[in-house]
Write a protein that holds these residues in place. Structure first.
Motif, PDB file in Angstrom:
ATOM      1  N   GLY A  51      -2.343  -8.964  -5.022  1.00 38.88           N
ATOM      2  CA  GLY A  51      -2.159  -7.518  -4.873  1.00 38.88           C
ATOM      3  C   GLY A  51      -0.952  -7.098  -5.682  1.00 38.88           C
ATOM      4  O   GLY A  51      -0.092  -7.932  -6.040  1.00 38.88           O
ATOM      5  N   SER A  52      -0.868  -5.793  -5.992  1.00 37.69           N
ATOM      6  CA  SER A  52       0.353  -5.368  -6.692  1.00 37.69           C
ATOM      7  C   SER A  52       1.546  -5.425  -5.757  1.00 37.69           C
ATOM      8  O   SER A  52       2.682  -5.512  -6.209  1.00 37.69           O
ATOM      9  N   ASP A  53       1.300  -5.428  -4.453  1.00 40.11           N
ATOM     10  CA  ASP A  53       2.403  -5.627  -3.489  1.00 40.11           C
ATOM     11  C   ASP A  53       3.180  -6.903  -3.799  1.00 40.11           C
ATOM     12  O   ASP A  53       4.405  -6.932  -3.741  1.00 40.11           O
ATOM     13  N   ASP A  54       2.432  -7.968  -4.085  1.00 41.85           N
ATOM     14  CA  ASP A  54       3.048  -9.263  -4.413  1.00 41.85           C
ATOM     15  C   ASP A  54       3.970  -9.085  -5.629  1.00 41.85           C
ATOM     16  O   ASP A  54       5.136  -9.501  -5.622  1.00 41.85           O
ATOM     17  N   ASN A 110       1.243   9.153  -7.958  1.00 46.36           N
ATOM     18  CA  ASN A 110       1.953   8.707  -6.754  1.00 46.36           C
ATOM     19  C   ASN A 110       1.033   8.708  -5.532  1.00 46.36           C
ATOM     20  O   ASN A 110       0.150   9.537  -5.395  1.00 46.36           O
ATOM     21  N   ASN A 111       1.265   7.764  -4.661  1.00 43.56           N
ATOM     22  CA  ASN A 111       0.654   7.717  -3.339  1.00 43.56           C
ATOM     23  C   ASN A 111       1.795   7.948  -2.350  1.00 43.56           C
ATOM     24  O   ASN A 111       2.789   7.237  -2.449  1.00 43.56           O
ATOM     25  N   PRO A 112       1.755   8.874  -1.438  1.00 40.66           N
ATOM     26  CA  PRO A 112       0.576   9.605  -0.956  1.00 40.66           C
ATOM     27  C   PRO A 112       0.392  11.016  -1.511  1.00 40.66           C
ATOM     28  O   PRO A 112      -0.495  11.727  -1.029  1.00 40.66           O
ATOM     29  N   LEU A 127       6.230   0.872 -13.753  1.00 38.80           N
ATOM     30  CA  LEU A 127       5.204   1.922 -13.698  1.00 38.80           C
ATOM     31  C   LEU A 127       4.033   1.392 -12.878  1.00 38.80           C
ATOM     32  O   LEU A 127       3.291   0.520 -13.333  1.00 38.80           O
ATOM     33  N   ASP A 128       3.901   1.889 -11.676  1.00 40.42           N
ATOM     34  CA  ASP A 128       2.868   1.414 -10.754  1.00 40.42           C
ATOM     35  C   ASP A 128       1.656   2.334 -10.894  1.00 40.42           C
ATOM     36  O   ASP A 128       1.653   3.455 -10.397  1.00 40.42           O
ATOM     37  N   ALA A 129       0.642   1.826 -11.595  1.00 43.35           N
ATOM     38  CA  ALA A 129      -0.506   2.667 -11.952  1.00 43.35           C
ATOM     39  C   ALA A 129      -1.745   2.265 -11.144  1.00 43.35           C
ATOM     40  O   ALA A 129      -2.840   2.081 -11.693  1.00 43.35           O
ATOM     41  N   ALA A 130      -1.576   2.162  -9.828  1.00 48.76           N
ATOM     42  CA  ALA A 130      -2.667   1.681  -8.958  1.00 48.76           C
ATOM     43  C   ALA A 130      -3.911   2.572  -9.029  1.00 48.76           C
ATOM     44  O   ALA A 130      -5.014   2.103  -8.794  1.00 48.76           O
ATOM     45  N   TYR A 131      -3.701   3.861  -9.366  1.00 43.39           N
ATOM     46  CA  TYR A 131      -4.832   4.812  -9.361  1.00 43.39           C
ATOM     47  C   TYR A 131      -5.190   5.292 -10.766  1.00 43.39           C
ATOM     48  O   TYR A 131      -5.897   6.294 -10.922  1.00 43.39           O
ATOM     49  N   ALA A 132      -4.716   4.581 -11.789  1.00 44.11           N
ATOM     50  CA  ALA A 132      -4.870   5.046 -13.177  1.00 44.11           C
ATOM     51  C   ALA A 132      -6.323   5.342 -13.545  1.00 44.11           C
ATOM     52  O   ALA A 132      -6.601   6.310 -14.256  1.00 44.11           O
ATOM     53  N   ARG A 192      -1.050  -2.914 -12.116  1.00 44.93           N
ATOM     54  CA  ARG A 192      -2.400  -2.424 -11.831  1.00 44.93           C
ATOM     55  C   ARG A 192      -2.979  -3.214 -10.655  1.00 44.93           C
ATOM     56  O   ARG A 192      -2.501  -4.295 -10.332  1.00 44.93           O
ATOM     57  N   THR A 193      -4.007  -2.656 -10.058  1.00 43.09           N
ATOM     58  CA  THR A 193      -4.589  -3.320  -8.887  1.00 43.09           C
ATOM     59  C   THR A 193      -6.110  -3.359  -8.944  1.00 43.09           C
ATOM     60  O   THR A 193      -6.727  -2.494  -9.577  1.00 43.09           O
ATOM     61  N   PHE A 194      -6.673  -4.348  -8.287  1.00 43.50           N
ATOM     62  CA  PHE A 194      -8.128  -4.435  -8.098  1.00 43.50           C
ATOM     63  C   PHE A 194      -8.527  -3.851  -6.743  1.00 43.50           C
ATOM     64  O   PHE A 194      -9.688  -3.907  -6.362  1.00 43.50           O
ATOM     65  N   SER A 195      -7.545  -3.324  -5.994  1.00 41.90           N
ATOM     66  CA  SER A 195      -7.834  -2.868  -4.628  1.00 41.90           C
ATOM     67  C   SER A 195      -8.501  -1.505  -4.575  1.00 41.90           C
ATOM     68  O   SER A 195      -9.101  -1.160  -3.566  1.00 41.90           O
ATOM     69  N   LYS A 196      -8.349  -0.703  -5.614  1.00 39.09           N
ATOM     70  CA  LYS A 196      -8.792   0.692  -5.526  1.00 39.09           C
ATOM     71  C   LYS A 196     -10.145   0.847  -6.199  1.00 39.09           C
ATOM     72  O   LYS A 196     -11.158   0.653  -5.565  1.00 39.09           O
ATOM     73  N   ILE A 197     -10.190   1.151  -7.495  1.00 41.67           N
ATOM     74  CA  ILE A 197     -11.497   1.453  -8.097  1.00 41.67           C
ATOM     75  C   ILE A 197     -12.420   0.224  -8.088  1.00 41.67           C
ATOM     76  O   ILE A 197     -13.634   0.362  -8.015  1.00 41.67           O
ATOM     77  N   LEU A 210      -9.366  -8.971  -1.039  1.00 43.83           N
ATOM     78  CA  LEU A 210      -9.073 -10.241  -1.732  1.00 43.83           C
ATOM     79  C   LEU A 210      -7.632 -10.328  -2.211  1.00 43.83           C
ATOM     80  O   LEU A 210      -7.160 -11.402  -2.555  1.00 43.83           O
ATOM     81  N   ARG A 211      -6.921  -9.195  -2.253  1.00 48.16           N
ATOM     82  CA  ARG A 211      -5.521  -9.124  -2.704  1.00 48.16           C
ATOM     83  C   ARG A 211      -5.399  -9.568  -4.164  1.00 48.16           C
ATOM     84  O   ARG A 211      -5.176 -10.734  -4.456  1.00 48.16           O
ATOM     85  N   LEU A 212      -5.543  -8.639  -5.079  1.00 46.26           N
ATOM     86  CA  LEU A 212      -5.454  -8.971  -6.497  1.00 46.26           C
ATOM     87  C   LEU A 212      -4.862  -7.813  -7.293  1.00 46.26           C
ATOM     88  O   LEU A 212      -5.341  -6.676  -7.212  1.00 46.26           O
TER      89      LEU A 212
END
Ligand SMILES: Cc1ncc(COP(=O)(O)O)c(C=O)c1O
Length: 367
Positions: A88-91, A160-162, A187-192, A217-222, A228-230
């Motif tokens: 996850g990007s959290d990691d 940004n979230n939220p 630059l946290d682009a989780a929703y790019a 970037r994250t695999f959690s959103k789109i 799976l946390r990636l």
């Protein structure tokens, strides 16, 4: 008094992260709209890849995530050597904090920035510094005036979230150009993938040309693989070298590696998820405004809804939950008069708008 082992200073100052609710007692049909997950689920190809790993659980995964980094590199036109994968990007946020923050250092985030930023900062013994936002949006000048000699990281969620708001890439470039070169811009682009604005970019070009910029970037959103946390970082070589020293040697599991590769190759599934969002995000936002509530303009897969006061948003939360619509309370983000609503399936979107309209009628009469 018993003397016990003590965590490092800062750890007990952390307000533990409370995830969005996922159930409502006594309600049979639930629409979970509290965690910005995709209503389309993952690509069927990613599910098949995940299942294919089941026969080989005894082996360690590839700790270097080589094939996944190559797949990401191909998909985005990036050098795989500059990519680091995480659980996850959290990691990756926590690893960046661990690698770049020491006791007494400062890390900046904006007023309603993602809550993992102060958590990661405090966990590393450093001090979170809040830069004011303007209209629920990051403000480059406020961030720059928060920089001190102790600043080591600026965390910027874009979008940004939220809040769902974003900064045009020109503003991000202005920020980077004015920052001291020893301060890391994350630059946290989780929703790019959801953003449809010509003046937006996730920041890969900035990473390519600047030594002090990292894009996450994250695999959690789109991609619909939150369980799976990636996630992954695109970073300058020196940052890659630091992250590879502090990360767990097998920080990404084999199922996530396999599913991630399949997901990133399934462009059709991603396009369908983006198209679903482009249809329903404006639909939901307009209806929220039509009900007499405020939808903060969002470019993500969620909308921040502002109610007339904290009591009203708490009552709406309870009213909607009792009808199976679970939204995200955002009091922990300093937004007690708001709820965050994730774009869901057509049935969820229509249902939640209907329930919100009914609530406002009832609440208005009951005031
Ligand atoms: C802005 C932002 N960054 C990072 C994350 C964490 O994503 P991941 O699931 O990859 O850890 C989220 C998840 O909600 C987010 O909203």
């Amino acid at each position: 008094m018993t003397i016990r082992p003590q965590p490092r200073p800062g750890v007990l100052d952390i307000q533990a992260y409370v995830p969005g609710k996922s159930s409502a007692p006594g309600v049979a049909k639930i629409f979970k709209l509290s965690s910005n997950e995709t209503p389309l689920g993952p690509s069927p190809k990613a599910i098949a890849a995940y299942k294919s790993v089941a026969g080989h659980l005894e082996g360690y995964p590839d700790g270097a995530a080589t094939k996944l980094r190559e797949a990401i590199g191909r998909a985005f036109g990036l050098d795989p050597a500059r990519i680091v994968c995480g659980a996850g990007s959290d990691d990756l946020l926590n690893l960046l904090a661990r690698a770049y923050l020491a006791d007494g250092d400062e890390a900046i985030h904006t007023t309603h920035g993602f809550l993992v930023y102060p958590i990661a900062t405090l966990g590393a013994g450093a001090k979170p510094v809040v830069a004011a936002e303007k209209n629920h949006t990051a403000d480059v000048d406020a961030i720059l005036s928060a920089v001190t000699e102790r600043t080591r990281i600026v965390f910027l969620a874009n979008p940004n979230n939220p809040t769902g708001t974003y900064l045009p890439i020109k503003e991000v470039e202005r920020l980077q150009a004015a920052m001291p070169s020893e301060v890391l811009l994350v630059l946290d682009a989780a929703y790019a993938e959801y953003v449809e604005k010509n003046d937006y970019a996730a920041g890969a070009e900035l990473v390519s040309c600047c030594e002090n910029v990292v894009m996450l970037r994250t695999f959690s959103k789109i991609h619909g693989l939150a369980s799976l946390r990636l996630g992954w970082a695109y970073a300058p070589p020196a940052v890659v070298a630091a992250l590879n020293r502090v990360r767990g040697p097998f920080n990404v599991n084999a199922a996530a590696l396999a599913a991630g590769r399949a997901a990133i190759a399934d462009k059709g599934h991603m396009a369908a998820a983006a198209a679903h969002n482009s249809h329903w995000l404006p639909w939901v936002s307009e209806r929220i405004d039509g009900i007499g509530l405020e939808a903060i303009p969002s470019v993500g897969n969620f909308v921040l809804v502002r109610f007339p006061g904290d009591r009203c948003s708490a009552a709406a939360d309870a009213y909607l939950s009792a009808r199976g619509f679970i939204l995200r309370a955002v009091g922990a983000y300093g937004l007690p008069d708001c709820l965050r609503l994730t774009i869901g399936t057509e049935a969820a979107n229509r249902g939640v708008i209907e329930a919100l309209a009914a609530f406002m009628k009832d609440f208005g009469h009951g005031r």
